[in-house]
Design a protein around this motif. Structure first.
Motif, mmCIF file in Angstrom:
data_model
loop_
_atom_site.group_PDB
_atom_site.id
_atom_site.type_symbol
_atom_site.label_atom_id
_atom_site.label_comp_id
_atom_site.label_asym_id
_atom_site.label_seq_id
_atom_site.Cartn_x
_atom_site.Cartn_y
_atom_site.Cartn_z
ATOM 1 N N LYS A 355 -31.311 27.337 28.474
ATOM 2 C CA LYS A 355 -30.985 26.868 29.827
ATOM 3 C C LYS A 355 -30.781 25.357 29.758
ATOM 4 O O LYS A 355 -31.690 24.612 29.371
ATOM 5 C CB LYS A 355 -32.102 27.212 30.814
ATOM 6 N N VAL A 356 -29.560 24.902 30.143
ATOM 7 C CA VAL A 356 -29.233 23.483 30.043
ATOM 8 C C VAL A 356 -28.726 22.964 31.381
ATOM 9 O O VAL A 356 -28.208 23.721 32.209
ATOM 10 C CB VAL A 356 -28.170 23.227 28.945
ATOM 11 N N SER A 357 -28.872 21.636 31.581
ATOM 12 C CA SER A 357 -28.373 20.970 32.789
ATOM 13 C C SER A 357 -27.287 19.982 32.407
ATOM 14 O O SER A 357 -27.392 19.284 31.391
ATOM 15 C CB SER A 357 -29.503 20.222 33.503
ATOM 16 N N GLY A 506 -38.002 22.221 36.020
ATOM 17 C CA GLY A 506 -38.509 23.384 35.317
ATOM 18 C C GLY A 506 -37.459 24.398 34.903
ATOM 19 O O GLY A 506 -37.807 25.419 34.297
ATOM 20 N N LEU A 507 -36.175 24.139 35.202
ATOM 21 C CA LEU A 507 -35.151 25.150 34.929
ATOM 22 C C LEU A 507 -34.404 24.944 33.618
ATOM 23 O O LEU A 507 -33.726 25.851 33.165
ATOM 24 C CB LEU A 507 -34.133 25.209 36.078
ATOM 25 N N SER A 508 -34.470 23.768 33.020
ATOM 26 C CA SER A 508 -33.688 23.564 31.803
ATOM 27 C C SER A 508 -34.513 22.884 30.723
ATOM 28 O O SER A 508 -35.360 22.037 30.999
ATOM 29 C CB SER A 508 -32.431 22.730 32.102
ATOM 30 N N GLN A 509 -34.210 23.282 29.480
ATOM 31 C CA GLN A 509 -34.911 22.690 28.326
ATOM 32 C C GLN A 509 -34.083 21.585 27.670
ATOM 33 O O GLN A 509 -34.568 20.881 26.792
ATOM 34 C CB GLN A 509 -35.190 23.767 27.269
ATOM 35 N N LYS A 510 -32.839 21.439 28.100
ATOM 36 C CA LYS A 510 -31.951 20.454 27.477
ATOM 37 C C LYS A 510 -31.040 19.851 28.547
ATOM 38 O O LYS A 510 -30.673 20.532 29.505
ATOM 39 C CB LYS A 510 -31.109 21.110 26.391
ATOM 40 N N VAL A 511 -30.690 18.576 28.376
ATOM 41 C CA VAL A 511 -29.828 17.867 29.326
ATOM 42 C C VAL A 511 -28.609 17.315 28.595
ATOM 43 O O VAL A 511 -28.738 16.679 27.542
ATOM 44 C CB VAL A 511 -30.593 16.709 30.008
ATOM 45 N N PHE A 512 -27.433 17.581 29.144
ATOM 46 C CA PHE A 512 -26.204 16.921 28.685
ATOM 47 C C PHE A 512 -25.801 15.910 29.752
ATOM 48 O O PHE A 512 -25.496 16.273 30.886
ATOM 49 C CB PHE A 512 -25.081 17.934 28.464
ATOM 50 N N GLU A 513 -25.836 14.638 29.371
ATOM 51 C CA GLU A 513 -25.533 13.553 30.303
ATOM 52 C C GLU A 513 -24.072 13.126 30.150
ATOM 53 O O GLU A 513 -23.619 12.794 29.052
ATOM 54 C CB GLU A 513 -26.449 12.364 30.032
ATOM 55 N N PHE A 514 -23.353 13.127 31.266
ATOM 56 C CA PHE A 514 -21.950 12.710 31.292
ATOM 57 C C PHE A 514 -21.897 11.277 31.812
ATOM 58 O O PHE A 514 -22.239 11.012 32.966
ATOM 59 C CB PHE A 514 -21.129 13.651 32.185
ATOM 60 N N LYS A 515 -21.479 10.380 30.935
ATOM 61 C CA LYS A 515 -21.534 8.955 31.306
ATOM 62 C C LYS A 515 -20.555 8.141 30.474
ATOM 63 O O LYS A 515 -20.526 8.255 29.243
ATOM 64 C CB LYS A 515 -22.961 8.434 31.075
ATOM 65 N N GLU A 516 -19.748 7.345 31.157
ATOM 66 C CA GLU A 516 -18.859 6.376 30.501
ATOM 67 C C GLU A 516 -18.032 7.029 29.397
ATOM 68 O O GLU A 516 -17.998 6.569 28.256
ATOM 69 C CB GLU A 516 -19.667 5.193 29.959
ATOM 70 N N GLN A 517 -17.391 8.154 29.760
ATOM 71 C CA GLN A 517 -16.458 8.877 28.888
ATOM 72 C C GLN A 517 -17.147 9.549 27.699
ATOM 73 O O GLN A 517 -16.492 9.994 26.755
ATOM 74 C CB GLN A 517 -15.354 7.939 28.378
ATOM 75 N N ARG A 518 -18.474 9.662 27.763
ATOM 76 C CA ARG A 518 -19.211 10.317 26.681
ATOM 77 C C ARG A 518 -20.039 11.471 27.232
ATOM 78 O O ARG A 518 -20.359 11.515 28.424
ATOM 79 C CB ARG A 518 -20.154 9.331 25.983
ATOM 80 N N VAL A 519 -20.381 12.405 26.342
ATOM 81 C CA VAL A 519 -21.336 13.471 26.664
ATOM 82 C C VAL A 519 -22.495 13.324 25.694
ATOM 83 O O VAL A 519 -22.335 13.483 24.477
ATOM 84 C CB VAL A 519 -20.695 14.867 26.543
ATOM 85 N N PHE A 523 -32.681 16.293 24.216
ATOM 86 C CA PHE A 523 -33.550 17.450 24.001
ATOM 87 C C PHE A 523 -34.827 17.285 24.822
ATOM 88 O O PHE A 523 -35.921 17.058 24.289
ATOM 89 C CB PHE A 523 -33.862 17.603 22.511
ATOM 90 N N GLU A 524 -34.690 17.384 26.134
ATOM 91 C CA GLU A 524 -35.816 17.225 27.052
ATOM 92 C C GLU A 524 -35.482 17.861 28.395
ATOM 93 O O GLU A 524 -34.328 18.154 28.684
ATOM 94 C CB GLU A 524 -36.122 15.731 27.245
ATOM 95 N N THR A 525 -36.496 18.074 29.203
ATOM 96 C CA THR A 525 -36.287 18.645 30.530
ATOM 97 C C THR A 525 -35.657 17.595 31.439
ATOM 98 O O THR A 525 -35.674 16.400 31.141
ATOM 99 C CB THR A 525 -37.602 19.114 31.150
ATOM 100 N N ILE A 526 -35.136 18.054 32.574
ATOM 101 C CA ILE A 526 -34.543 17.116 33.530
ATOM 102 C C ILE A 526 -35.600 16.150 34.062
ATOM 103 O O ILE A 526 -35.323 14.973 34.303
ATOM 104 C CB ILE A 526 -33.852 17.877 34.695
#
Length: 545
Positions: A355-357, A506-519, A523-526
């Motif tokens: 589960k990822v955000s 509590g819903l995701s174990q991983k975060v993909f951050e979209f910022k300044e043309q990068r993803v 490896f952490e919760t929100i």
């Protein structure tokens, strides 16, 4: 101090609320709560002067300013950012223009002794007195300072407002509010369609720069963080608590417990007296007592127990069919629109059951990446779905994609197959559509109802990759809680885009951050992500800076 006195709203023979009275003090931060349809938005519109009540009135001190931000933004699409923000001073510019117009008229008239001429002079004098009493302000400089304070760059000032996302358009409206320096700010669902950073900024603004505030919101974290008072609209009346939302919930439960006890005692009292009346009715020696008790019961005011919105979204996702080890793989993916780079060389690998955000400002590419994963748009690089992946996708505009001419039942029936068609009414009942409701046309439904109906369509077929893009917009707090519980037990792979911090928790174990043309992969919760970056104020609103 603004006072609401004996306010009532009635329409089509139905009373929405009546005899409502309360005051709004200069430092109050009020959450206006109540179930959908209780009359919250109507009450706010009346306080804002946008609508009239059936009876009662709202007393506002002379020269007090009330700023109202409705649920649906009113930003015009035919002007620039600077022009829209400058509308905060429209009343000042209107006075200036009116004076110039009247002075020009005086220059051309020669009937110096006429009543009409003297009337114009009096009008110029009256407007001039108000205009010149205003503080000497460089209005252009004030607009520029407010917009820059809200994160706009100088080159943004001349861009059309329709070039900006919902979160930035919200900031334009808030710039207008800031420039007005209102005594009371009224906000109806301000966090819908804006990103987490915008919500954080809004909290800081309301806590540290605003005077009195009244807000309607389904975002629990937001209202808990900013409010110190809760007014609940229920069963046509109000209850006023000097507490934020979480504390109010506890106090409301205590109130209902007392009501239930008093109601039960009253019902026993009524039963005992009815038994006495029935026993001794017609007995001459007891006639006076019987008559007395009958009159007493006729005048007795029956205790009411406050309604609880027991309808809730009973939601359980079907078991997910087994997919390959990596349902989603993204390699060196880049996307541009008309020369504007959304992101470049993005990589991500999402494992089965993970589960990822997706987080980041509006416009940074979260929804674009989802479309790339689903192969809905062309991109440079490779987006690949794994073996045996069955996708369930809830888009931001999913509710608006429903056919308005179909009924609720027809909407579900057209996508149901096999034995499931025999269970449509039961399924709709689990989603709070029952009885004659299922024959309503989609065009008659509220935003929340359409969202629930779209969720029904999503659940008819088992999937093992669930992609939800802002699923909680228009859902009430109870529906969000049940949806969150269902997602926590979902055994498939989940990609979740949401600005609602309480919902994400509590819903995701991983975060993909979209910022300044990068993803960027975290490896952490929100919760850990937000805490690590200390997003707590406008000074820290740009993630990882």
């Amino acid at each position: 101090m603004i006072s609401v006195d004996n306010l009532a709203v009635e329409f089509s023979g139905t009373t929405l609320f009546s005899d409502v009275s309360f005051v709004i003090n200069p430092t109050d931060k009020i959450a206006l709560m109540g179930k959908n349809g209780a009359g919250k938005s109507t009450m706010m519109k009346i306080i804002a002067g946008e609508q009239n009540g059936t009876r009662g009135n709202v007393r506002v001190p002379k020269d007090a300013v009330i700023a109202y931000l409705p649920q649906h933004l009113l930003t015009e699409d035919d002007c620039t950012v600077f022009e829209e923000a400058a509308k905060a001073f429209k009343h000042v510019f209107d006075m200036r223009d009116e004076m110039e117009k009247l002075n020009k008229e005086l220059e051309t008239r020669t009937d110096y002794e006429s009543d009409a001429y003297m009337g114009i002079i009096e009008k110029v004098s009256d407007i001039g007195e108000k205009y010149y009493a205003l503080e000497d302000v460089n209005y252009d400089a004030e607009v520029e300072k407010a917009l820059k304070g809200l994160g706009f760059k100088q080159e943004d000032f001349t861009r059309q407002t329709n070039e900006f996302s919902g979160g930035w358009r919200m900031r334009i409206e808030l710039a207008k509010i800031l420039l007005q320096k209102p005594d009371l700010i009224l906000l109806d669902e301000p966090t819908n369609h804006i990103d987490i950073e915008s919500v954080i900024w809004l909290e800081d603004f309301l806590l540290n720069k605003a005077n009195a505030v009244m807000v309607i919101s389904h975002d629990r974290a937001f209202i808990d963080n900013i409010t110190n008072r809760t007014i609940e609209v229920t069963m046509g009346r109000i209850y006023d608590y000097k507490a934020n939302y979480s504390h109010y919930l506890q106090l409301r439960e205590d109130r209902r417990a007392h009501q239930i006890k008093a109601y039960q005692e009253q019902q026993k009292f009524i039963a005992d007296n009815m038994a006495f009346i029935e026993r001794f009715k017609g007995t001459y020696s007891k006639t006076n007592q019987v008559n007395s008790r009958e009159r007493m019961l006729e005048k007795l005011e029956i205790i009411e127990i406050d309604e609880i919105d027991t309808s809730s979204l009973k939601l359980r996702f079907p078991p997910a069919p087994r997919s390959g080890d990596y349902p989603v793989t993204v390699k060196d993916v880049s996307k541009s629109y008309d020369g504007h780079v959304v992101f470049k060389n993005a990589n991500m690998s999402i494992s089965r059951g993970e589960k990822v955000s997706f987080v980041g400002r509006n416009g940074e590419g979260k929804s674009t990446m989802i479309k790339a994963i689903l192969n809905e748009i062309p991109v440079e690089g490779t987006c690949q779905l794994g073996h045996n992946v069955k996708v369930g996708y809830f888009a931001q505009n999913q509710a608006s994609l429903l056919d308005p001419d179909l009924t609720i039942f027809q909407t579900v029936d057209e996508v149901a197959f096999g034995d499931i068609r025999n269970q449509i009414k039961n399924i709709l009942g689990r989603f709070m559509f029952s009885g004659d409701d299922i024959d309503k046309k989609v065009s008659m439904l509220s935003g929340g109802e359409k969202t629930r109906l779209a969720m029904v369509k999503l659940l008819l077929e088992p999937v093992n990759l669930l992609i939800l893009d802002e699923p909680t917009n228009h859902l009430d707090l109870k529906s969000k809680d049940v949806l969150k519980e269902a997602l926590s037990t979902y055994d498939g792979t989940l990609i979740l885009v949401s600005h609602d911090r309480d919902f994400l928790q509590g819903l995701s174990q991983k975060v993909f951050e979209f910022k300044e043309q990068r993803v960027i992969e975290h490896f952490e919760t929100i919760d850990a992500f937000l805490e690590r970056n200390r997003i707590k104020s406008i000074a820290e609103i740009n993630l990882i800076k």
